[in-house]
Enzyme design. Sequence first.
Site, short mmCIF file in Angstrom:
data_model
loop_
_atom_site.label_atom_id
_atom_site.label_comp_id
_atom_site.label_asym_id
_atom_site.label_seq_id
_atom_site.Cartn_x
_atom_site.Cartn_y
_atom_site.Cartn_z
CG ASP A 140 -0.72 4.92 7.11
OD1 ASP A 140 -1.01 3.75 7.42
OD2 ASP A 140 -0.93 5.39 5.98
CG HIS A 180 -3.76 2.94 4.76
ND1 HIS A 180 -2.44 3.32 4.67
CD2 HIS A 180 -3.94 1.99 3.80
CE1 HIS A 180 -1.85 2.63 3.71
NE2 HIS A 180 -2.73 1.83 3.16
CB SER A 217 -1.74 1.46 0.25
OG SER A 217 -1.20 0.51 1.13
#
Length: 537
Positions: A470, A499, A245
């Site tokens: 996502d 995710h 991320s």
Amino acid sequence: MRRTRTSRATALGSAGTMIAATLMAGVLTTPAASAHDRDRAGDLVRGQEREQVGASIAANRAARAGIDWKDCPADWGLAKPIQCGWVTVPLDYAKPFGKQIKLAVDRIGNTGTPEERQGALVYNPGGPGGSGMRFPVRVTAKNPLWAKTAKAYDFVGFDPRGVGHSTPISCIDPQEFVKAPKLDPVPDGEADKRVQRGLAAAYADGCAERSGEMLPHMTTPNTARDLDVIRAALGEEKLNFLGVSYGTYLGAVYGTLFPDHVRRLVADSVVNPSRKKIWYQANLDQDVAFQMRWNDWLTWVAQHDATFHLGTTRAAVEQRWNALRAAAKKDPIGGLVGPAELIGFFQAAPYYDSRWVPVARAWSQYEAGNTQALVDAAAPDLTDTEGNAAAENGNAVYTAVECADAKWPRDWRTWDRDNTRLHQKYPFLTWSNAWMNLPCATWKSKQHTPVEVTTRKGLPPVLIVQATRDAATPYAGALELHKRFKGSRLITEENAGSHGVTGIVNPCINDRVDRYLLTGELDGKNVSCAPHATPKP
């Protein structure tokens, strides 16, 4: 970014009264510069940015000092054989001999033989504001997905600057931060918007009052420089890095600033690194992607109506959700759970497939008459002072980094126009996201220009992993990073949206990540993988 909005998105609705204090735990003054360091500074290439000069000086100093590894403090929750230590870095890399801060790091040694060892694998879980200190636990917990990699690498985690044990910052009293119920993020009219704007401005003021000295230096480039100092302190010539991320943006900036210091770099669930996206537009893009994945989950709930009894079509389930929000707005559930708290809990489902069943179950139990199930799941625990302090700190770092990394719109009319338009088609997260980021519109500290992420001489091939659906980091970000990092390879998990793809069982992905980390080998072309198994009730 990976630090889920479950704790963040519900918080800004109640900035409340700020307590003026400067939180600067762990700040030191460095000893006088040695002749060696000053000679080193003089030898650096003329014209290099001052911060990069400072980073080189700090890394050289850290390489000489190393890390004094010891058993972790008992209250850190990291048992033997995990070890902890500290790395000292400049608060301001333009002043490498000025004020210093300490970063907490931890490690567990490789499980294989000395001959199998390939160095340290450093991890960042995202955020901004996430702690990587739990990474070595993957080894002690014998996580099978990481067993092969653990044979070759020490697993190293760290708290980035401002996070956790690393000179933590704060913007509001933690108990005020978690107070509930908060104002419904979806405004009924201009009066609600004025209240939210006031709360956001008060939060920005609180950040300046409590952590003002840190704020100008809470940037992704500085965290990337910290990462290079950690690399040097570990005794590693080159960095092996796994970023998830926001950690992918940290890795992308590191690869741009220190291309010849990279050995292996895995970017999992990618923040779009374009300057045009960091960070205002990236958050608007999130709103669209969250609605897509939210709709996926509603459809799945409808398909399992025999288990959850929430509706047999997506439209029916969505109607039930809207009724739940309306009821909680009129009369907060258990006195604590209003629409803001519901969004904070329910958004875990579009974030992670692993939350599909628990979220649907709690909702189903509530509809069947078990109110406490939803209160337990969605309401803050006001007695958890340690957890609330960690949540407040994480939100503070998230805000500080995103506000400092880039210039944000200052005119409320821009925010109002963009979010009003998006909410019409993508209502699930839009206004909640807007209020969480709005402190950046009145931010008191300098807002910088983002790094132009690009391939520079010395950067080895990078592995990028991404699911097409996502919510937190839309798929376009992976395509953008792949375009910018020449020679990279992209593994796409088709028709999936959880995710953090490297943490999910999918051999098509897991085997390739292992191969890259263990051998450096990548496929000759990009790869598409079938989705991992859909959750079952």
